[in-house]
Design a protein around this motif. Structure first.
Motif, PDB file in Angstrom:
ATOM      1  N   LEU A   6       0.065   3.219  -3.893  1.00  0.00           N
ATOM      2  CA  LEU A   6       0.837   2.091  -3.384  1.00  0.00           C
ATOM      3  C   LEU A   6       1.436   1.202  -4.471  1.00  0.00           C
ATOM      4  CD1 LEU A   6      -1.465   0.980  -0.420  1.00  0.00           C
ATOM      5  CD2 LEU A   6       0.571   2.420  -0.328  1.00  0.00           C
ATOM      6  N   ARG A   7       0.982   1.351  -5.711  1.00  0.00           N
ATOM      7  CA  ARG A   7       1.494   0.452  -6.754  1.00  0.00           C
ATOM      8  C   ARG A   7       2.954   0.753  -7.072  1.00  0.00           C
ATOM      9  NH1 ARG A   7       2.184   3.048 -11.422  1.00  0.00           N
ATOM     10  NH2 ARG A   7       0.923   4.895 -11.899  1.00  0.00           N
ATOM     11  N   ALA A   8       3.628  -0.228  -7.625  1.00  0.00           N
ATOM     12  CA  ALA A   8       5.036  -0.068  -8.003  1.00  0.00           C
ATOM     13  C   ALA A   8       5.163   0.922  -9.159  1.00  0.00           C
ATOM     14  CB  ALA A   8       5.626  -1.421  -8.406  1.00  0.00           C
ATOM     15  N   ALA A  12      10.550   4.831 -16.523  1.00  0.00           N
ATOM     16  CA  ALA A  12      11.637   5.647 -15.989  1.00  0.00           C
ATOM     17  C   ALA A  12      11.130   6.928 -15.331  1.00  0.00           C
ATOM     18  CB  ALA A  12      12.617   5.988 -17.114  1.00  0.00           C
ATOM     19  N   GLY A  13      10.054   7.515 -15.879  1.00  0.00           N
ATOM     20  CA  GLY A  13       9.533   8.754 -15.328  1.00  0.00           C
ATOM     21  C   GLY A  13       9.033   8.588 -13.905  1.00  0.00           C
ATOM     22  N   GLU A  14       8.274   7.532 -13.662  1.00  0.00           N
ATOM     23  CA  GLU A  14       7.744   7.300 -12.317  1.00  0.00           C
ATOM     24  C   GLU A  14       8.855   6.923 -11.342  1.00  0.00           C
ATOM     25  OE1 GLU A  14       4.456   4.649 -12.212  1.00  0.00           O
ATOM     26  OE2 GLU A  14       3.143   5.981 -13.359  1.00  0.00           O
ATOM     27  N   VAL A  15       9.859   6.206 -11.820  1.00  0.00           N
ATOM     28  CA  VAL A  15      11.005   5.881 -10.970  1.00  0.00           C
ATOM     29  C   VAL A  15      11.727   7.167 -10.563  1.00  0.00           C
ATOM     30  CG1 VAL A  15      13.268   4.761 -10.907  1.00  0.00           C
ATOM     31  CG2 VAL A  15      11.310   3.555 -11.887  1.00  0.00           C
ATOM     32  N   ALA A  16      11.910   8.078 -11.519  1.00  0.00           N
ATOM     33  CA  ALA A  16      12.581   9.343 -11.228  1.00  0.00           C
ATOM     34  C   ALA A  16      11.778  10.167 -10.227  1.00  0.00           C
ATOM     35  CB  ALA A  16      12.788  10.131 -12.517  1.00  0.00           C
ATOM     36  N   ALA A  17      10.455  10.194 -10.389  1.00  0.00           N
ATOM     37  CA  ALA A  17       9.604  10.947  -9.465  1.00  0.00           C
ATOM     38  C   ALA A  17       9.677  10.356  -8.060  1.00  0.00           C
ATOM     39  CB  ALA A  17       8.161  10.953  -9.968  1.00  0.00           C
ATOM     40  N   ASP A  18       9.688   9.023  -7.953  1.00  0.00           N
ATOM     41  CA  ASP A  18       9.812   8.389  -6.636  1.00  0.00           C
ATOM     42  C   ASP A  18      11.187   8.647  -6.026  1.00  0.00           C
ATOM     43  OD1 ASP A  18       7.252   7.440  -6.599  1.00  0.00           O
ATOM     44  OD2 ASP A  18       7.755   5.379  -7.147  1.00  0.00           O
ATOM     45  N   PRO A  53       0.940  14.208  -6.201  1.00  0.00           N
ATOM     46  CA  PRO A  53       0.884  13.853  -7.618  1.00  0.00           C
ATOM     47  C   PRO A  53       0.794  12.348  -7.852  1.00  0.00           C
ATOM     48  CG  PRO A  53       2.565  15.518  -7.246  1.00  0.00           C
ATOM     49  CD  PRO A  53       2.119  15.049  -5.897  1.00  0.00           C
ATOM     50  N   ARG A  54       1.479  11.559  -7.034  1.00  0.00           N
ATOM     51  CA  ARG A  54       1.398  10.106  -7.175  1.00  0.00           C
ATOM     52  C   ARG A  54       0.010   9.606  -6.798  1.00  0.00           C
ATOM     53  NH1 ARG A  54       2.903   4.828  -6.742  1.00  0.00           N
ATOM     54  NH2 ARG A  54       5.024   4.312  -7.393  1.00  0.00           N
ATOM     55  N   LEU A  55      -0.566  10.202  -5.765  1.00  0.00           N
ATOM     56  CA  LEU A  55      -1.907   9.832  -5.335  1.00  0.00           C
ATOM     57  C   LEU A  55      -2.928  10.077  -6.437  1.00  0.00           C
ATOM     58  CD1 LEU A  55      -3.557   8.920  -2.769  1.00  0.00           C
ATOM     59  CD2 LEU A  55      -3.961  11.353  -2.368  1.00  0.00           C
TER      60      LEU A  55
END
Length: 202
Positions: A6-8, A12-18, A53-55
């Motif tokens: 749930l975190r923001a 850039a990598g996490e933004v791209a994955a989202d 993967p985010r979890l």
């Protein structure tokens, strides 16, 4: 893990994955309208899987590769690329088997179902063997799903002995490569991983 989910996004990598997860969600509507409910349903499953993967809080690079490969595999099926370009399923099996096996290994370790290879005497060998076994198992399940789909859903789904063995072989190689890279893939960003495991208290 829920807090990680749930975190923001950070960096850039996490933004791209989202962004890939958003693209997968949009694909549900596009595929459902353009190619029918079954195609839309396939992207529902893909979208749900892309949150794993985010979890787990894996490296953004692993998350991105997982998302790209999963979307490519799903759209290749919807657009019948596997039928029109017969060799295309080989690189897809190589990539998807590898990353799915790696993710399955991380899930099993995180939930305490299998031992973390880092705590074993031969961590690199243990991770490679376990990930390869998982990859081959996932490959068998996929071939069974293709057989079921060919016989009960859509006869145009291509199945065959040579095709199945080739898919399992190339998928196993991908899983082996992922297993040999597990030290990198299993590392969480910003966490030290070179420390010795805590001693077990008798």
């Amino acid at each position: 893990m829920i807090r990680t989910l749930l975190r923001a996004p950070q960096g850039a990598g996490e933004v791209a994955a989202d962004a890939l997860r958003v693209l997968a969600a949009i694909s549900i509507v596009v595929a459902g309208i353009g190619w029918g409910p079954l195609s839309g349903l396939s992207f529902v499953l893909v979208t749900g899987a892309m949150f794993l993967p985010r979890l787990l809080g894996v490296r953004p690079s692993f998350d991105i590769v997982f998302g790209v490969a999963s979307l490519a595999a799903a759209w290749s099926s919807v657009l019948d690329i596997y039928i029109t370009v017969r060799w295309w399923d080989l690189p897809i099996h190589f990539l998807t088997n590898g990353i799915w096996a790696a993710l399955a290994y991380l899930l099993l370790v995180r939930f305490g179902i299998v031992a973390d290879a880092a705590t074993l005497p031969r961590p690199a060998v243990s991770a490679a063997l376990m990930t390869t076994a998982l990859g081959l198992s996932l490959g068998v399940l996929w071939e069974m799903f293709e057989w079921f789909g060919h016989n009960f859903i859509d006869g145009e789904i291509y199945v065959g002995y040579t095709d199945s063995i080739g898919d399992l072989l190339i998928g196993g190689v991908g899983a082996l490569l992922a297993g040999c890279s597990m030290r990198y893939l299993a590392a969480r960003p910003g966490v030290a991983h070179d420390r010795e495991p805590s001693p077990v208290v008798e």
